[in-house]
Design a protein around this motif. Structure first.
Motif, PDB file in Angstrom:
ATOM      1  N   GLY A 610       0.686  -1.142   0.041  1.00  0.00           N
ATOM      2  CA  GLY A 610       0.052  -0.027   0.156  1.00  0.00           C
ATOM      3  C   GLY A 610       0.595   1.150   0.074  1.00  0.00           C
ATOM      4  O   GLY A 610       0.618   2.310  -0.691  1.00  0.00           O
ATOM      5  N   VAL A 611       1.993   1.275   0.691  1.00  0.00           N
ATOM      6  CA  VAL A 611       2.806   2.548   0.792  1.00  0.00           C
ATOM      7  C   VAL A 611       3.342   2.639  -0.533  1.00  0.00           C
ATOM      8  O   VAL A 611       3.643   3.674  -1.142  1.00  0.00           O
ATOM      9  CB  VAL A 611       3.827   2.049   1.914  1.00  0.00           C
ATOM     10  N   LEU A 612       3.830   1.509  -1.248  1.00  0.00           N
ATOM     11  CA  LEU A 612       4.377   1.566  -2.525  1.00  0.00           C
ATOM     12  C   LEU A 612       3.718   2.192  -3.706  1.00  0.00           C
ATOM     13  O   LEU A 612       3.810   2.925  -4.629  1.00  0.00           O
ATOM     14  CB  LEU A 612       5.163   0.286  -3.016  1.00  0.00           C
ATOM     15  N   MET A 613       2.273   1.685  -3.404  1.00  0.00           N
ATOM     16  CA  MET A 613       1.147   2.037  -4.409  1.00  0.00           C
ATOM     17  C   MET A 613       0.896   3.752  -4.465  1.00  0.00           C
ATOM     18  O   MET A 613       0.719   4.220  -5.283  1.00  0.00           O
ATOM     19  CB  MET A 613      -0.038   1.328  -4.351  1.00  0.00           C
ATOM     20  N   ARG A 614       0.946   4.046  -3.056  1.00  0.00           N
ATOM     21  CA  ARG A 614       0.755   5.499  -2.640  1.00  0.00           C
ATOM     22  C   ARG A 614       1.907   6.436  -3.338  1.00  0.00           C
ATOM     23  O   ARG A 614       1.692   7.245  -3.845  1.00  0.00           O
ATOM     24  CB  ARG A 614       0.678   5.584  -1.214  1.00  0.00           C
TER      25      ARG A 614
END
Length: 886
Positions: A610-614
């Motif tokens: 999720g952090v990487l997608m953000r």
């Protein structure tokens, strides 16, 4: 006059210190609350203590004028005033009136069909439900002028900071003004406002009528809880828990002639005893309530629930004198007795002896009755004003206590959180000759007129009851407007919810991630001993003695050789992972054109993804996507309180659930089943059960970055690659029905933390894979991505072939196999022949733990981990016997 905080202060050792006017502004009462037993009771708010309408309205007007002087006319004309439900709806409106140039909106706990939410937030320590923001004009909060936030009391600052954080994320602006009747922050909280302003890069001013703080001795919470319990027991033994208690609970007056002092504070004519039976009070209506037509102007909002403009204010001011005159005529007319045979038929009050009148508002409907009260007062009537409330407070009949009596009656507006008790304080026995009950048309229901309803309770104590109904304002909803999911939170059995949902936990206080990277919808259990040896956990889980989410495995810290392998794997796979991150993120964005997805990762494996997608969305599209992490537990579903929080703060249709990878698809099915149950029980719709994952080797989801089963380095470690956060915990003695699931923050492992290394290494490859991602996404969107559930079929086959007979003990894929070796008791590893490139760390772990690795053909995964199927200490065979595995 005795200070109305004396009774509590003497018994609990509480001290009120600060400006000299504080004792006149605030009293003290008690409530049953596991976090704060005392309650500050305002004498000028018009909620719990009847007060002259001119005093209540004047307090807000004065604050509004001070805000206008602070801002200047130009900025005041660009401002928006926001008040808090339910307590500060009239106060906020009066501040807006004092400001003179700004529109007004208050938060609400009443969902309105068809009206889109512009935001929402939770109130710490509140007994009630989440706040919703429902402006008729969605542009009301979207401007860049100052936002003026009004509450009755500024204590910790949590509610205001939660609001600003939520709104600033959607509608950033340069300036905020916080307004309160009293600033009661402790020394520890004084610096939080400035720090928060610096964090968001905005100016935040504070305007308060008075300042001080409450000094609480050690153990005050426990002493307060014990005192409340003792009072309740005393009332029960004195007979107040009888049938009469439905009318006047805890702290009833001793006779029909008892009264409160002129300004609503307890007066000497009330008995000083803390506990008395209410037998002397009448229990049947003394007169039939009279309904009047106010002549409320057509199209004029009943308050600020959907917005109230300066033009609306002009219309109300013009109509007030005529409406007050209609009320006055009803007060002068004879009232019919409830029983026509009653010899004590009420007679008109002589003109030279005007009645002492209470104008009683209704929960959030505070401003309209307040202004009717001011109009009556200006016409020469002897008027007090207060409102009913959701808030349950102990009543004690003592001059030194702020809440002398209470009326108890059922809710009468079909509230979204279900039926429950409502209260009117300091009304019974206060010497009122008449009461004007003002409700909106939504609340003019059979429950209001029932034998145990509010009108009957008022008529039992006050000779004349007049009902005035204000038409509930219905915003114009465009025909094309989307359906807004209803919000139906659960209600705790306790008088106040033990843990109203707080704001998400964020780093560095919780996790090593930066605060903007993820908000954890979890509670911090870092100080709780939850770890158990792996073998003991496995035996307990398989014997049915415990669920895997009730404890945590001891955090396995890999050898130096293994950590070197992690860094090597990260270096070699970072580009591949970046490509998958870009593909899944672009797919999510392409399927939601014009919308701003809200990423909700399944803690903890989904959180790094999720952090990487953000980060991808921010780097490639300048989109700052909200990202939260929630708990989902196999066999027990997703955290329902986290879903409630998300629904209160975002449109559920914008939520995208994110996970790291799929194994056999168990969590995919778990989420779908949990959301179906949540929708049926809560009435909150709109959440999409589809999960977006980095890798989908089992073909379980539509939205994925790849379907190859390859090494994702974040699967190689435990908390040290996941922000130092443990697995989530769900145990009944730690997680109550109104709490988020829990997790631990392993601060002590900071020296081994590689969470940022993993994120930075992958994000550094975004630019080089951008063109490839564009091509991948075009091809992917044109492809049939319907899940085949190939992995599930393979797991069922393996379970039977190896005599396990439990698919939960078969963990397919590189990520799941790694978890087996790190956290469970592995029996054997099945490795796909020729998949050595992605299995170096798996073979090393297996070697270190003495687990055999079998080369097999026909696997849809690179490897499969088999948990010991009948584990007892010393057992190695599938049947649980101590034999050597072949």
């Amino acid at each position: 006059m005795v200070w109305t905080g004396t009774w509590v202060a003497e018994r609990l050792g509480v001290e009120l210190i600060g400006d000299e006017e504080l004792p006149a502004l605030l009293g003290l009462a008690l409530r049953r609350n596991p976090k704060r037993a005392h309650l500050l009771v305002s004498s000028v708010l018009g909620k719990h203590v009847p007060q002259r309408p001119s005093v209540v309205y004047g307090s807000g007007l004065d604050l509004g004028r001070r805000v206008r002087a602070l801002l200047g006319d130009e900025e005041a004309a660009r401002a928006v005033v926001l008040g808090y439900a339910e307590t500060a709806t009239a106060l906020g409106h009066a501040v807006a009136d004092g400001l003179g140039l700004a529109p007004y909106l208050h938060s609400t706990r009443r969902p309105v069909a068809g009206v889109a939410r512009a935001g929402g937030f939770e109130e710490s320590h509140s007994h009630a439900t989440s706040h919703l923001l429902l402006p008729e004009d969605p542009k009301l909060l979207a401007g860049d002028g100052p936002l003026v936030l009004v509450d009755d009391e500024f204590s910790t600052g949590n509610t205001v900071l939660n609001t600003v954080r939520a709104l600033h994320e959607r509608y950033p602006r340069d300036r905020y003004v916080v307004v309160a009747l009293v600033d009661m922050r402790s020394a520890a909280d004084l610096g939080r406002l400035d720090a928060f302003a610096a964090e968001i890069g905005a100016r935040v001013d504070l305007v308060a009528g008075a300042a001080g703080t409450v000094l609480l001795p050690d153990g005050v919470l426990e002493k307060g809880q014990a005192l409340v319990a003792a009072q309740e027991r005393a009332h029960a033994s004195a007979g107040t828990a009888s049938e009469a208690d439905a009318t006047v609970a805890t702290g009833a007056v001793t006779g029909a002639d008892a009264s409160l002092s002129a300004e609503g504070a307890p007066g000497a004519s009330l008995a000083a005893a803390a506990v008395t039976a209410p037998a002397a009070l009448p229990r049947t209506p003394r007169a039939t309530p009279v309904r009047i037509d106010l002549g409320w102007p057509e199209g004029l909002p009943d308050g600020g629930r959907h917005g109230f403009t300066p033009d609306h204010r002009t219309g109300l001011e013009a109509a007030l004198p005529a409406m007050a005159d209609r009320i006055a005529q009803a007060l002068r007319a004879p009232a019919a007795p409830a029983d026509p045979a009653d010899p004590e038929r009420p007679t008109p009050v002589p003109p030279h002896a005007p009645p002492r009148v209470l104008v009683l508002g209704f929960e959030e409907l505070m401003y309209a009755p307040l202004r009717l009260g001011t109009a009556l007062e200006e016409a020469g009537h002897d008027v007090r004003y207060s409102t009913t409330t959701r808030s349950p407070v102990l009543a004690v009949d003592d001059p030194g206590y702020a809440i002398r009596t209470r009326l108890v009656f059922p809710a009468h507006d079909d509230p979204a959180d279900g039926p429950g008790e409502r209260y009117a304080y300091n009304v019974a026995g206060a010497g009122f000759d008449a009461v004007v009950a003002v409700v909106d048309s939504t609340a003019d229901t059979p429950a209001l007129h029932a034998p145990d309803g509010l009108l009957a309770q008022l008529a039992a104590h006050i000779p004349r009851v007049v009902l005035a109904v204000v038409p509930s304002y219905t915003p114009a909803v465009p025909s094309h407007a989307p359906t807004v999911p209803s919000y139906t939170p659960t209600v705790s059995e306790a008088p106040e919810r033990s843990s109203m949902l707080p704001e998400p936990l964020r780093g560095p206080a919780f996790s090593s991630y930066a605060p903007e990277e993820v908000g954890w919808l979890l509670q911090d259990l870092s100080d709780v001993e939850l770890e158990a040896p792996t073998e003991e956990r496995e035996e307990a889980i398989q014997s049915g003695g415990a669920h895997y989410a009730e404890s945590l495995p001891v955090e396995y810290q890999p050898s130096e050789r293994y950590q070197e392998l992690f860094h090597t794997a990260l270096e070699s796979s970072a580009t591949r992972i970046a490509r998958a991150v870009g593909t899944v993120t672009e797919t999510v964005l392409a399927e939601r054109p014009g919308r701003r997805p809200v990423l909700v990762s399944l803690a903890r494996a989904g959180t790094p993804v999720g952090v990487l997608m953000r980060r991808w969305a921010l780097a490639r599209h300048d989109l700052d996507l909200p990202h939260y992490a929630v708990s989902i537990v196999r066999g027990r579903g997703i955290d329902a309180n986290a879903l409630r929080w998300l629904a209160a703060h975002h449109d559920p249709a914008d939520v995208v659930f994110v996970d790291g990878w799929t194994g056999k698809g168990a969590i995919t099915r778990e989420l779908a089943d949990a959301l179906k149950e949540f929708e049926a029980t809560e009435g909150i719709t709109g959440f999409d059960p589809e999960i977006a994952v980095l890798a989908d080797p089992g073909s379980c989801v539509r939205v994925h970055g790849t379907r190859e089963d390859f090494l994702i380095p974040s699967a190689c470690l435990n908390s040290t690659v996941s922000g130092l956060i443990s697995r989530t915990v769900l145990r009944s003695d730690l997680v109550g029905p109104d709490d988020f699931h829990g997790a631990k923050f392993y601060r002590e492992l900071a020296g081994a933390d590689v969470s940022a290394d993993f994120l930075d290494a992958v994000a550094a490859r975004f630019d080089e894979v951008a063109e490839t991602v564009d091509t991948d996404v075009k091809e992917l969107l044109a492809t049939d991505r319907t899940p085949t559930w190939e992995g599930w079929a393979a797991v069922e086959r393996i379970s039977e072939e190896y005599g396990i007979h439990d698919v939960n003990l078969v963990k397919p894929g590189v990520g799941e196999t790694t978890r087996v070796l790190l956290r469970r008791v592995p029996w054997k590893i099945l490795a796909k022949r020729g998949a050595d490139a992605d299995l170096a760390h798996v073979r090393l772990l297996a070697e270190q733990r003495g687990v055999p690795v079998e080369e097999v053909d026909g696997l849809p995964y690179s490897c499969v981990g088999l948990i010991h199927p009948q584990y007892t200490r010393g057992a190695t065979g599938a049947d649980g016997k101590a034999v050597v595995s072949q």
